[in-house]
Design a protein around this motif. Sequence first.
Motif, PDB file in Angstrom:
ATOM      1  N   PRO A  24       0.801  -1.229   0.000  1.00 23.73           N
ATOM      2  CA  PRO A  24       0.000   0.000   0.000  1.00 23.73           C
ATOM      3  C   PRO A  24       0.836   1.284   0.000  1.00 23.73           C
ATOM      4  CG  PRO A  24      -0.074  -1.055   2.148  1.00 23.73           C
ATOM      5  CD  PRO A  24       0.654  -1.996   1.234  1.00 23.73           C
ATOM      6  N   ASP A  25       2.106   1.181   0.327  1.00 22.94           N
ATOM      7  CA  ASP A  25       2.971   2.359   0.352  1.00 22.94           C
ATOM      8  C   ASP A  25       3.622   2.659  -1.000  1.00 22.94           C
ATOM      9  OD1 ASP A  25       2.451   2.752   3.052  1.00 22.94           O
ATOM     10  OD2 ASP A  25       4.110   1.439   3.644  1.00 22.94           O
ATOM     11  N   LEU A  26       3.423   1.774  -1.971  1.00 23.57           N
ATOM     12  CA  LEU A  26       4.032   1.970  -3.283  1.00 23.57           C
ATOM     13  C   LEU A  26       3.010   2.519  -4.279  1.00 23.57           C
ATOM     14  CD1 LEU A  26       6.245  -1.231  -3.716  1.00 23.57           C
ATOM     15  CD2 LEU A  26       6.895   1.013  -2.819  1.00 23.57           C
ATOM     16  N   GLU A  27       3.404   3.563  -4.966  1.00 25.18           N
ATOM     17  CA  GLU A  27       2.615   4.133  -6.064  1.00 25.18           C
ATOM     18  C   GLU A  27       3.347   3.723  -7.341  1.00 25.18           C
ATOM     19  OE1 GLU A  27       2.208   8.535  -7.891  1.00 25.18           O
ATOM     20  OE2 GLU A  27       1.828   8.382  -5.734  1.00 25.18           O
ATOM     21  N   VAL A  28       2.731   2.859  -8.133  1.00 25.01           N
ATOM     22  CA  VAL A  28       3.410   2.241  -9.265  1.00 25.01           C
ATOM     23  C   VAL A  28       3.020   2.918 -10.572  1.00 25.01           C
ATOM     24  CG1 VAL A  28       3.846   0.068 -10.479  1.00 25.01           C
ATOM     25  CG2 VAL A  28       3.358   0.049  -8.014  1.00 25.01           C
ATOM     26  N   HIS A  29       4.038   3.259 -11.358  1.00 28.44           N
ATOM     27  CA  HIS A  29       3.851   3.795 -12.703  1.00 28.44           C
ATOM     28  C   HIS A  29       4.609   2.869 -13.639  1.00 28.44           C
ATOM     29  CE1 HIS A  29       2.305   7.648 -11.175  1.00 28.44           C
ATOM     30  NE2 HIS A  29       3.095   7.364 -10.148  1.00 28.44           N
ATOM     31  N   VAL A  30       4.028   2.582 -14.794  1.00 26.60           N
ATOM     32  CA  VAL A  30       4.675   1.681 -15.738  1.00 26.60           C
ATOM     33  C   VAL A  30       4.799   2.343 -17.101  1.00 26.60           C
ATOM     34  CG1 VAL A  30       3.905  -0.435 -14.571  1.00 26.60           C
ATOM     35  CG2 VAL A  30       2.501   0.553 -16.370  1.00 26.60           C
ATOM     36  N   CYS A  31       5.818   1.924 -17.829  1.00 26.83           N
ATOM     37  CA  CYS A  31       5.947   2.335 -19.219  1.00 26.83           C
ATOM     38  C   CYS A  31       6.625   1.210 -20.001  1.00 26.83           C
ATOM     39  CB  CYS A  31       6.650   3.671 -19.358  1.00 26.83           C
ATOM     40  SG  CYS A  31       8.232   3.801 -18.594  1.00 26.83           S
ATOM     41  N   ALA A  32       6.489   1.267 -21.327  1.00 22.75           N
ATOM     42  CA  ALA A  32       6.842   0.145 -22.177  1.00 22.75           C
ATOM     43  C   ALA A  32       8.173   0.285 -22.902  1.00 22.75           C
ATOM     44  CB  ALA A  32       5.727  -0.086 -23.202  1.00 22.75           C
ATOM     45  N   SER A  33       8.897   1.391 -22.692  1.00 25.60           N
ATOM     46  CA  SER A  33      10.162   1.556 -23.414  1.00 25.60           C
ATOM     47  C   SER A  33      11.053   2.552 -22.689  1.00 25.60           C
ATOM     48  CB  SER A  33       9.903   2.066 -24.831  1.00 25.60           C
ATOM     49  OG  SER A  33       9.432   3.402 -24.801  1.00 25.60           O
ATOM     50  N   GLY A  34      12.319   2.525 -23.067  1.00 27.02           N
ATOM     51  CA  GLY A  34      13.253   3.490 -22.524  1.00 27.02           C
ATOM     52  C   GLY A  34      12.877   4.909 -22.914  1.00 27.02           C
ATOM     53  N   ILE A  35      12.449   5.087 -24.135  1.00 20.18           N
ATOM     54  CA  ILE A  35      12.043   6.415 -24.610  1.00 20.18           C
ATOM     55  C   ILE A  35      10.867   6.929 -23.794  1.00 20.18           C
ATOM     56  CG2 ILE A  35      11.054   7.666 -26.571  1.00 20.18           C
ATOM     57  CD1 ILE A  35      12.797   5.798 -28.365  1.00 20.18           C
ATOM     58  N   GLU A  36       9.892   6.057 -23.569  1.00 21.28           N
ATOM     59  CA  GLU A  36       8.736   6.441 -22.763  1.00 21.28           C
ATOM     60  C   GLU A  36       9.157   6.776 -21.333  1.00 21.28           C
ATOM     61  OE1 GLU A  36       4.443   4.539 -21.428  1.00 21.28           O
ATOM     62  OE2 GLU A  36       5.456   3.667 -23.155  1.00 21.28           O
ATOM     63  N   ALA A  37      10.109   6.022 -20.798  1.00 24.02           N
ATOM     64  CA  ALA A  37      10.595   6.296 -19.441  1.00 24.02           C
ATOM     65  C   ALA A  37      11.244   7.672 -19.365  1.00 24.02           C
ATOM     66  CB  ALA A  37      11.599   5.220 -19.020  1.00 24.02           C
TER      67      ALA A  37
END
Length: 133
Positions: A24-37
């Motif tokens: 519950p303390d983690l806010e997760v964001h995801v992306c699919a590529s280095g460029i997107e990151a």
Amino acid sequence: MRVLYVDDEDDIREVAALSLGLDPDLEVHVCASGIEALEMVEQVMPEIILLDVMMPGMDGPETLERLRQNEAVRHIPVVFITARTQAYEIERFLSLGAVGVIAKPFDPLTLAQQVREHLETSTAPALSQARAV
């Protein structure tokens, strides 16, 4: 605590997001590529980045190099997520500036704890320095 998870494989990204989301303390964001990151990192300003090594276009090591060139985010610890876990490969990843390596396939039940451990380890020297000043 914000985490940015970068992986080109949809199903692995989904499993990682679900397993990290159990904490519950983690806010997760995801992306699919280095460029997107690179595009997303300043918006999210994560406390830690989990970065797949093998991705098309811009791989993990190149993404890390580009992150380190950005003054605003260069301090963010990066942990590589990879199936390449021979000792010489891990040593190479650490020499590139990663604070750790998590083996793929990772255990979804312990991923959040591993992330916390890497974050604590990577910030411990900075906290000690701050206390000493």
